[in-house]
Design a protein around this motif. Structure first.
Motif: not given
Length: 310
Positions: A247-257
């Motif tokens: 979970i990044n700033e602004g509730h954006h999601l970055t896939p990590v796995k």
């Protein structure tokens, strides 16, 4: 020349159709055989006769169940509206008790609960429930828990929340939600699955912002969050994988796995299996949650189990 072109097209179409047929067999696990693996002291929970599609357990051991889901393509054995139940997991003699829903008649008559999530703010407990008053029509109902009553506070709807399966609350009226269909139109969604074109999404909702934060799922299903609130886990039921997002700033999601579920019954599984049933005890299990040495298992339309964890 024309005959050669037609022949080439026919061969290409047949090859594509054959490939999609093989992939669809993989999607539906048509060749899978289930080896039964039970836990000790598994007991069917009383009163949950029409499924417990989702459940969550509070830190004090209070489990909350959504029951009576009517879902396209799934069996349903009750014409009554859905219900919510609670269970004190710490009391071995307790049975699930129906929760009284205090809301307007229209909601009570069309209540069809799916995924649920809980948010705690100071001493107040809020229960967020996905509701389908009509097929492929989604709402999120927000309740406050008082004793064993659910006090209705708010109804949330939005065009991006068109086929909601599950939610994870991050505020009283903000949450991440999965869409298990690419479109509320059944035919269009079926075509995306048949063609292998993943279009399902994860949506972040708050009163100030509604946005798609992840996409590319064949059917985004369950969603949960890590205890520290930094990661979100999304299961794709048709791709048989769990995607881990940061979970990044602004509730954006970055896939990590990406965790692919495979070789579950081999000597070297990538995921540990603690329970498996061939439909003799429970049919269509959809959720499981551990607490205090117990494992609660719910199903879409059948029953619910309580087992001892080994």
């Amino acid at each position: 020349m024309k005959l050669s072109l037609v022949a080439a097209v026919v061969v290409a179409v047949c090859a594509f159709a054959g490939h999609r047929f093989i992939k669809l067999r993989e999607v539906v696990l048509s060749s899978r055989e289930v080896s039964v693996k039970h836990l000790p002291n598994c007991q069917l929970l009383k009163n949950l006769d029409f499924g417990a599609e989702d459940l969550t357990i509070l830190s004090n051991g209070l489990a909350i169940f959504s029951t009576g889901l009517k879902y396209p393509g799934m069996p349903s054995y009750s014409e009554d509206p859905g219900k919510m139940y609670s269970l004190d997991v710490l009391d071995s003699a307790a049975d699930p008790v129906e929760m009284e829903i205090k809301a307007e008649a229209e909601l009570l008559e069309s209540f069809n609960p799916h995924g649920i999530s809980v948010f705690i703010e100071e001493d107040s407990v809020y229960v967020l429930v996905v509701n389908h008053p009509q097929p492929r029509h989604s709402q999120v109902q927000i309740f406050q828990l008082e004793d064993n009553d659910l006090i209705h506070l708010k109804t949330v709807t939005h065009d991006l929340l068109h086929s909601v399966n599950d939610i994870i609350a991050v505020g009283v009226d903000s949450f991440f939600a999965t869409n298990d269909a690419s479109s509320p139109n059944e035919f269009l969604h079926l075509m995306t699955v048949l063609l292998g074109y993943p279009q399902c999404t994860v949506v972040y909702y708050s009163p100030a912002e509604v946005t798609v934060v992840a996409a590319g799922f064949l059917s985004a299903n369950g969603i949960n969050m890590s205890p520290d609130g930094r990661m979100v886990y999304v299961s794709d039921i048709l791709d048989h994988e769990i995607v881990v997002f940061q979970i990044n700033e602004g509730h954006h999601l970055t896939p990590v796995k990406v965790i692919r579920i495979q070789n579950i019954q081999s000597d070297r599984p990538l995921v540990t299996q603690v329970f498996a049933d061939d439909g003799t005890t429970i049919i269509g299990s959809s959720v499981a949650a551990p607490y205090g040495g117990k494992l609660l298992i719910g199903s879409v339309y059948h029953k619910a189990l309580s087992c001892d964890l080994e």
